[in-house]
Design an enzyme around this catalytic site. Structure first.
Site, PDB file in Angstrom:
ATOM      1  N   SER A  90     -11.292  12.180  17.549  1.00  0.00           N
ATOM      2  CA  SER A  90     -12.718  12.346  17.807  1.00  0.00           C
ATOM      3  C   SER A  90     -13.151  11.696  19.106  1.00  0.00           C
ATOM      4  O   SER A  90     -12.584  10.682  19.527  1.00  0.00           O
ATOM      5  CB  SER A  90     -13.509  11.717  16.656  1.00  0.00           C
ATOM      6  OG  SER A  90     -14.871  11.601  16.988  1.00  0.00           O
ATOM      7  N   TYR A 126     -15.550   4.349  10.629  1.00  0.00           N
ATOM      8  CA  TYR A 126     -15.010   5.725  10.770  1.00  0.00           C
ATOM      9  C   TYR A 126     -14.353   5.858  12.147  1.00  0.00           C
ATOM     10  O   TYR A 126     -13.184   6.253  12.250  1.00  0.00           O
ATOM     11  CB  TYR A 126     -16.110   6.782  10.618  1.00  0.00           C
ATOM     12  CG  TYR A 126     -15.708   8.084  11.236  1.00  0.00           C
ATOM     13  CD1 TYR A 126     -16.156   8.452  12.506  1.00  0.00           C
ATOM     14  CD2 TYR A 126     -14.804   8.924  10.597  1.00  0.00           C
ATOM     15  CE1 TYR A 126     -15.731   9.628  13.101  1.00  0.00           C
ATOM     16  CE2 TYR A 126     -14.381  10.100  11.174  1.00  0.00           C
ATOM     17  CZ  TYR A 126     -14.844  10.445  12.445  1.00  0.00           C
ATOM     18  OH  TYR A 126     -14.410  11.596  13.043  1.00  0.00           O
ATOM     19  N   LYS A 128     -10.171   6.396  13.507  1.00  0.00           N
ATOM     20  CA  LYS A 128      -9.616   7.386  14.442  1.00  0.00           C
ATOM     21  C   LYS A 128      -8.837   6.682  15.560  1.00  0.00           C
ATOM     22  O   LYS A 128      -7.759   7.103  15.955  1.00  0.00           O
ATOM     23  CB  LYS A 128     -10.732   8.251  15.047  1.00  0.00           C
ATOM     24  CG  LYS A 128     -11.369   9.224  14.074  1.00  0.00           C
ATOM     25  CD  LYS A 128     -10.352  10.208  13.489  1.00  0.00           C
ATOM     26  CE  LYS A 128     -10.999  11.190  12.536  1.00  0.00           C
ATOM     27  NZ  LYS A 128     -10.018  12.072  11.871  1.00  0.00           N
TER      28      LYS A 128
HETATM   29  C1  WQD Z   1     -26.039  14.641  17.250  1.00  0.00           C
HETATM   30  C2  WQD Z   1     -27.335  14.253  17.936  1.00  0.00           C
HETATM   31  C3  WQD Z   1     -28.503  12.448  16.881  1.00  0.00           C
HETATM   32  C4  WQD Z   1     -29.633  14.555  13.225  1.00  0.00           C
HETATM   33  C5  WQD Z   1     -20.877  13.497  14.981  1.00  0.00           C
HETATM   34  C6  WQD Z   1     -20.029  12.806  14.001  1.00  0.00           C
HETATM   35  C7  WQD Z   1     -18.878  12.168  14.724  1.00  0.00           C
HETATM   36  C8  WQD Z   1     -18.140  13.218  15.512  1.00  0.00           C
HETATM   37  C9  WQD Z   1     -19.069  13.933  16.469  1.00  0.00           C
HETATM   38  C10 WQD Z   1     -16.337  13.935  14.147  1.00  0.00           C
HETATM   39  C11 WQD Z   1     -27.519  12.734  17.990  1.00  0.00           C
HETATM   40  C12 WQD Z   1     -29.325  13.732  16.843  1.00  0.00           C
HETATM   41  C13 WQD Z   1     -29.078  14.259  14.460  1.00  0.00           C
HETATM   42  C14 WQD Z   1     -31.044  14.584  13.078  1.00  0.00           C
HETATM   43  C15 WQD Z   1     -31.282  14.048  15.389  1.00  0.00           C
HETATM   44  N1  WQD Z   1     -17.562  14.159  14.625  1.00  0.00           N
HETATM   45  N2  WQD Z   1     -29.897  14.008  15.517  1.00  0.00           N
HETATM   46  N3  WQD Z   1     -31.824  14.331  14.179  1.00  0.00           N
HETATM   47  O1  WQD Z   1     -23.690  11.526  15.842  1.00  0.00           O
HETATM   48  O2  WQD Z   1     -22.924  12.948  17.811  1.00  0.00           O
HETATM   49  O3  WQD Z   1     -21.428  12.583  15.873  1.00  0.00           O
HETATM   50  O4  WQD Z   1     -20.149  14.465  15.691  1.00  0.00           O
HETATM   51  O5  WQD Z   1     -15.526  13.188  14.547  1.00  0.00           O
HETATM   52  O6  WQD Z   1     -18.057  11.604  13.767  1.00  0.00           O
HETATM   53  O7  WQD Z   1     -20.828  11.834  13.387  1.00  0.00           O
HETATM   54  O8  WQD Z   1     -23.488  14.038  15.657  1.00  0.00           O
HETATM   55  O9  WQD Z   1     -24.919  15.769  14.674  1.00  0.00           O
HETATM   56  O10 WQD Z   1     -25.106  13.402  13.761  1.00  0.00           O
HETATM   57  O11 WQD Z   1     -25.997  13.917  16.014  1.00  0.00           O
HETATM   58  O12 WQD Z   1     -32.015  13.820  16.376  1.00  0.00           O
HETATM   59  O13 WQD Z   1     -31.608  14.840  11.987  1.00  0.00           O
HETATM   60  O14 WQD Z   1     -28.431  14.758  17.167  1.00  0.00           O
HETATM   61  O15 WQD Z   1     -29.345  11.337  17.184  1.00  0.00           O
HETATM   62  O16 WQD Z   1     -28.128  12.418  19.227  1.00  0.00           O
HETATM   63  P1  WQD Z   1     -22.954  12.696  16.356  1.00  0.00           P
HETATM   64  P2  WQD Z   1     -24.893  14.306  14.924  1.00  0.00           P
END
Ligand code: WQD
Length: 340
Positions: free
Chosen positions: A124, A149, A153
């Site tokens: 990741s 998590y 990785k």
């Molecule tokens: C994306 C953006 C939030 C929800 C995830 C996994 C990580 C990796 C990559 C596997 C962020 C914003 C989100 C909401 C929002 N995957 N958001 N409102 O955190 O980049 O990481 O994907 O390995 O393990 O956790 O993804 O989709 O949670 O968030 O504003 O209701 O969307 O702040 O900027 P993230 P995400």
């Protein structure tokens, strides 16, 4: 050639099963159903024309994994997706994450240790934390993990590197660092199946658009980005799945030995608000959102440099943000009308 796909009924795993069949491989699915639905097997059959072989197994069960290696001795490769992956939950339950993500990996590597196998590992972009330089390359320093998590990785990559460095294994390893996988298969028969309230952005958008959620909160718009909301590199899950086939083919080459790591992204960053607006443009459906406080642990901006993947994997993404949004929407509508 048989390829073991652990976590093969999950979001990325199921899409990879389809691309493996498209490339002439025979996927053998292993899944403990802790975060997936067995009915995905029927959905896969509608796409690939047959139900793949499926072993229900918790890879933390050492004896069970040894029995799997006896039952499936002639696999040519393993694609290892099976792991817990909820960042927030890992902070609350670290031991659950360390036990599951390490016991499963080590049991699997151990059970097939004596065989010359190609091993593709699901890593990741979280290993980069907040990179000093963007776009982030595979040579960027791995930052201290921001969650158990992310730590699993990072440590898993070290386990694989040390195993190769020992010179005692006959594995060839390709570690794939995913950015943000989103979207769904063009048939809308498989897609992301979050359990409960979605943690990730795109399923929250589609559930808001279909009326399952009243509104979505944008976690902060005071970041140093074009519109103040966080930037990520969103990649279509089908493009991501195809990269796993490319990784297998690289590992199959005689001139590939040992261990290497590749970024899997588009090379472009998009803000949260850009994603919401891309969804509205692609589907014609308005998304009810509000701006809220930042989410703890969020990286401000990250997107990948995919030069190495393009050059060495011979792979690059083909599907853009609007296709990611429209395919996610078609899947949300499908699953609303056809609950599994
Ligand atoms: C994306 C953006 C939030 C929800 C995830 C996994 C990580 C990796 C990559 C596997 C962020 C914003 C989100 C909401 C929002 N995957 N958001 N409102 O955190 O980049 O990481 O994907 O390995 O393990 O956790 O993804 O989709 O949670 O968030 O504003 O209701 O969307 O702040 O900027 P993230 P995400």
């Amino acid at each position: 050639m048989k390829i073991l796909v652990t976590g093969g009924l999950g979001f990325i795993g199921s899409h990879t099963v389809v691309e493996l069949v498209n490339a002439g491989y025979e996927p053998v699915i292993v899944d403990d159903l802790s975060n997936s639905d067995p009915k995905i097997l029927d959905q896969l059959a509608k796409i690939i024309g047959y139900k793949p072989v499926f072993h229900k197994l918790d890879l933390c069960d050492e004896a069970g994994v040894k029995a799997l290696a006896v039952a499936e001795p002639d696999v040519a490769g393993i694609i290892h997706f099976a792991a817990f992956k909820a960042v927030g939950e890992s902070v609350q339950k670290p031991l659950k994450y360390y036990r599951n993500n390490f016991y499963s990996l080590i049991n699997l590597l151990d059970a097939y240790y004596s065989k010359p196998l190609n091993f593709v590992f699901s890593s990741s972009c979280t290993v980069y934390g907040q990179p000093e330089q963007l776009p982030v390359t595979e040579e960027a320093p791995v930052q201290p993990a921001q969650s158990p998590y992310g730590n699993t990785k990072q440590i898993a990559e070290e386990i694989l590197k040390d195993m190769i460095a020992s010179g005692t294994s006959s594995y060839k390893v390709v570690s794939l660092r995913y950015f943000n996988p989103v979207g769904a298969h063009e048939t809308a028969l498989i897609g992301e199946l979050p359990i409960g309230v979605p943690q990730n952005l795109v399923p929250f958008i589609t559930q808001t658009a279909i009326g399952k959620r009243e509104k979505i909160t944008v976690f902060g718009n005071d970041y140093d980005t074009p519109d103040g909301s966080c930037v990520r590199d969103y990649i279509h899950v089908v493009d991501l799945a195809k990269a796993h086939v490319a990784a297998l083919k690289l590992a199959e080459r005689d001139d590939y030995q040992g261990y290497d790591v590749f970024n899997l992204g588009t090379g472009q960053g998009s803000t949260v608000l850009e994603v919401i607006h891309a969804f509205e443009k692609a589907t014609g459906v308005k998304v009810n959102y509000q701006i809220g406080p930042r989410r703890a642990g969020d990286v401000e901006k990250v997107w990948g440099d995919v030069t190495k993947s393009t050059n060495k994997l011979g792979w690059k993404t083909e599907l853009g943000l609007e296709t990611m949004m429209s395919s996610a929407w078609e899947w949300e509508k499908y699953i609303a009308q056809n609950p599994l």
